[in-house]
Design a protein around this motif. Structure first.
Motif, PDB file in Angstrom:
ATOM      1  N   THR A  93     -41.787  14.075 -32.495  1.00 20.27           N
ATOM      2  CA  THR A  93     -41.257  12.719 -32.368  1.00 20.27           C
ATOM      3  C   THR A  93     -40.576  12.282 -33.656  1.00 20.27           C
ATOM      4  O   THR A  93     -41.213  12.251 -34.715  1.00 20.27           O
ATOM      5  CB  THR A  93     -42.378  11.728 -32.019  1.00 20.27           C
ATOM      6  N   PRO A  94     -39.296  11.948 -33.596  1.00 20.45           N
ATOM      7  CA  PRO A  94     -38.576  11.507 -34.804  1.00 20.45           C
ATOM      8  C   PRO A  94     -39.179  10.212 -35.371  1.00 20.45           C
ATOM      9  O   PRO A  94     -39.565   9.317 -34.624  1.00 20.45           O
ATOM     10  CB  PRO A  94     -37.140  11.269 -34.299  1.00 20.45           C
ATOM     11  N   ASN A  95     -39.259  10.156 -36.686  1.00 18.85           N
ATOM     12  CA  ASN A  95     -39.698   8.944 -37.399  1.00 18.85           C
ATOM     13  C   ASN A  95     -41.105   8.488 -36.999  1.00 18.85           C
ATOM     14  O   ASN A  95     -41.415   7.289 -37.056  1.00 18.85           O
ATOM     15  CB  ASN A  95     -38.707   7.794 -37.153  1.00 18.85           C
ATOM     16  N   PHE A  96     -41.941   9.430 -36.590  1.00 13.77           N
ATOM     17  CA  PHE A  96     -43.292   9.032 -36.181  1.00 13.77           C
ATOM     18  C   PHE A  96     -44.122   8.612 -37.394  1.00 13.77           C
ATOM     19  O   PHE A  96     -44.873   7.635 -37.326  1.00 13.77           O
ATOM     20  CB  PHE A  96     -43.982  10.184 -35.444  1.00 13.77           C
TER      21      PHE A  96
ATOM     22  N   LEU B   4     -44.094   9.776 -24.767  1.00 10.92           N
ATOM     23  CA  LEU B   4     -43.195  10.040 -23.648  1.00 10.92           C
ATOM     24  C   LEU B   4     -41.903   9.219 -23.761  1.00 10.92           C
ATOM     25  O   LEU B   4     -40.801   9.739 -23.577  1.00 10.92           O
ATOM     26  CB  LEU B   4     -43.902   9.745 -22.327  1.00 10.92           C
ATOM     27  N   LEU B   5     -42.055   7.932 -24.090  1.00  9.56           N
ATOM     28  CA  LEU B   5     -40.871   7.077 -24.192  1.00  9.56           C
ATOM     29  C   LEU B   5     -39.971   7.500 -25.360  1.00  9.56           C
ATOM     30  O   LEU B   5     -38.744   7.517 -25.239  1.00  9.56           O
ATOM     31  CB  LEU B   5     -41.291   5.614 -24.357  1.00  9.56           C
ATOM     32  N   ALA B   6     -40.593   7.853 -26.486  1.00  8.49           N
ATOM     33  CA  ALA B   6     -39.823   8.246 -27.669  1.00  8.49           C
ATOM     34  C   ALA B   6     -39.065   9.546 -27.453  1.00  8.49           C
ATOM     35  O   ALA B   6     -38.082   9.819 -28.141  1.00  8.49           O
ATOM     36  CB  ALA B   6     -40.744   8.378 -28.879  1.00  8.49           C
ATOM     37  N   ASN B   7     -39.517  10.345 -26.496  1.00  9.77           N
ATOM     38  CA  ASN B   7     -38.854  11.613 -26.217  1.00  9.77           C
ATOM     39  C   ASN B   7     -38.073  11.589 -24.904  1.00  9.77           C
ATOM     40  O   ASN B   7     -37.807  12.635 -24.307  1.00  9.77           O
ATOM     41  CB  ASN B   7     -39.889  12.747 -26.193  1.00  9.77           C
ATOM     42  N   GLY B   8     -37.718  10.387 -24.463  1.00  7.76           N
ATOM     43  CA  GLY B   8     -36.796  10.237 -23.338  1.00  7.76           C
ATOM     44  C   GLY B   8     -37.399  10.353 -21.957  1.00  7.76           C
ATOM     45  O   GLY B   8     -36.669  10.464 -20.962  1.00  7.76           O
ATOM     46  N   VAL B   9     -38.724  10.304 -21.859  1.00  7.21           N
ATOM     47  CA  VAL B   9     -39.369  10.377 -20.540  1.00  7.21           C
ATOM     48  C   VAL B   9     -39.476   8.960 -19.983  1.00  7.21           C
ATOM     49  O   VAL B   9     -39.875   8.035 -20.696  1.00  7.21           O
ATOM     50  CB  VAL B   9     -40.767  11.015 -20.646  1.00  7.21           C
ATOM     51  N   PRO B  10     -39.150   8.736 -18.704  1.00  5.79           N
ATOM     52  CA  PRO B  10     -39.202   7.382 -18.128  1.00  5.79           C
ATOM     53  C   PRO B  10     -40.607   6.791 -18.175  1.00  5.79           C
ATOM     54  O   PRO B  10     -41.606   7.510 -18.180  1.00  5.79           O
ATOM     55  CB  PRO B  10     -38.757   7.608 -16.669  1.00  5.79           C
ATOM     56  N   ASP B  11     -40.672   5.453 -18.188  1.00  6.14           N
ATOM     57  CA  ASP B  11     -41.952   4.756 -18.274  1.00  6.14           C
ATOM     58  C   ASP B  11     -42.830   5.047 -17.063  1.00  6.14           C
ATOM     59  O   ASP B  11     -44.062   5.038 -17.162  1.00  6.14           O
ATOM     60  CB  ASP B  11     -41.715   3.252 -18.397  1.00  6.14           C
TER      61      ASP B  11
END
Length: 333
Positions: free
Chosen positions: A43-46, A303-310
């Motif tokens: 995850t970027p900028n975690f 999931l959200l940070a990596n483009g997975v839908p809510d």
């Protein structure tokens, strides 16, 4: 079967038992550490203060409500009214500090009363839940369903269904303030968790809670005041729901009786289950509830940070709850 084979079989079974014990007792901590490591890798900028702040502020109200829920569940009960009680507290506070409920001699008095009256009101309603359970012998899920249905309606009546917008920094400090850069609501959350954990481990009241959840009949025969203890845990749950409601409206700079606390009862129960508290009562861990809330939040964030839908995050949360309940059953066996 040879002696060597028997020894190996016994060691294998012992190893499986040790692994199961490790997972049931420390599974939440293991899962949290793994989630953090995964996020650090993908995850970027975690590993930034901003990310920590976002996740902390998202879990604070869940954990505060979850502490009360933990105590209730530890007695073998459940509290479905916590979200509605949050809405009631959130509706009452602006009416008080804006002077709509009664005239105020000084604004500071209105702010002080806005912190006290809504929390006392939700505490009283929590006590009412406990009274229904202990005196009318109504099942907890039905008793608290009464306020789950009526509570939000009461909040909407207070506000006529209108959004209450305000800008009052002295009140909003509870949701937006910082102490040495740390969100005040996070400090409040940790304080509540610490007090509740100490109470469960070190006080007679805490042992009585666990005794009732473990075997209510035996606890009563041993002289535990079952009705009094149950009413107090529902009272505590109501008080903490009121605090959480104030944090939510302070953070949003607005109170909406339709949305404050919506779905909170499910989030709190999920955090309790994932954290390791037995849903049948008798064993509880407040720190585990904190860890459980962090796990659920981090899964959603990952999931959200990596483009997975809510929507997928909701499915993942459901899967985590199922896994937690399964581990509880293994532990019970």
């Amino acid at each position: 079967m040879s002696e060597t084979a028997t020894t190996l079989s016994t060691e294998h079974r012992a190893s499986r038992v040790d692994t199961r014990i490790l997972l049931t007792r420390h599974g939440a901590w293991i899962a949290l550490v793994l989630l953090i490591l995964v996020n650090l890798a993908i995850t970027p900028n975690f590993a930034t203060w901003q990310t920590l702040n976002v996740n902390l502020t998202q879990v604070c109200t869940i954990v505060i409500v979850g502490v009360g829920m933990t105590l209730v569940i530890a007695t073998g009960g459940i509290d479905l009214s916590v979200g509605a009680l949050m809405a009631i507290a959130g509706a009452l506070a602006p009416l008080i500090f804006l002077g709509k409920l009664f005239p105020l001699p000084h604004p500071a008095i209105g702010i002080a009363l806005a912190f006290v009256i809504p929390v006392l009101a939700t505490g009283a309603l929590g006590w009412f839940n406990g009274w229904l359970v202990t005196h009318l012998r109504i099942q907890p899920i039905i008793s608290t369903l009464v306020l789950f249905i009526a509570g939000r309606g009461i909040a909407q009546v207070f506000t006529n269904g209108n959004l209450q917008v305000f800008n009052l920094p002295s009140f909003q400090f509870i949701g937006l303030g910082r102490v040495f850069g740390i969100p005040f609501q996070a400090i409040l959350m940790i304080t509540i968790v610490g007090i509740a954990a100490w109470m469960l481990r070190r006080t007679v009241f805490g042992r009585q809670i666990l005794a009732i959840g473990g075997n209510e009949r035996a606890a009563r025969l041993a002289g535990v005041p079952v009705a009094s203890v149950k009413q107090r845990v529902y009272l505590i749950s109501g008080l903490l729901s009121g605090v959480a409601g104030l944090i939510v409206i302070a953070r949003n700079s607005a109170a909406d009786a339709n949305l404050v606390g919506l779905g909170m009862e499910l989030d709190a129960i999920a955090a309790v289950a994932v954290g390791g508290t037995l849903l049948t009562g008798g064993r509880a861990t407040v720190v585990g509830t904190l860890v459980g809330a962090l796990i659920i939040q981090l899964v959603r964030y990952t999931l959200l940070a990596n483009g997975v839908p809510d929507a997928a995050a909701l499915v993942a949360k459901a899967a985590i709850i199922v896994l937690a309940v399964w581990l509880q059953r293994q532990s019970h066996r």
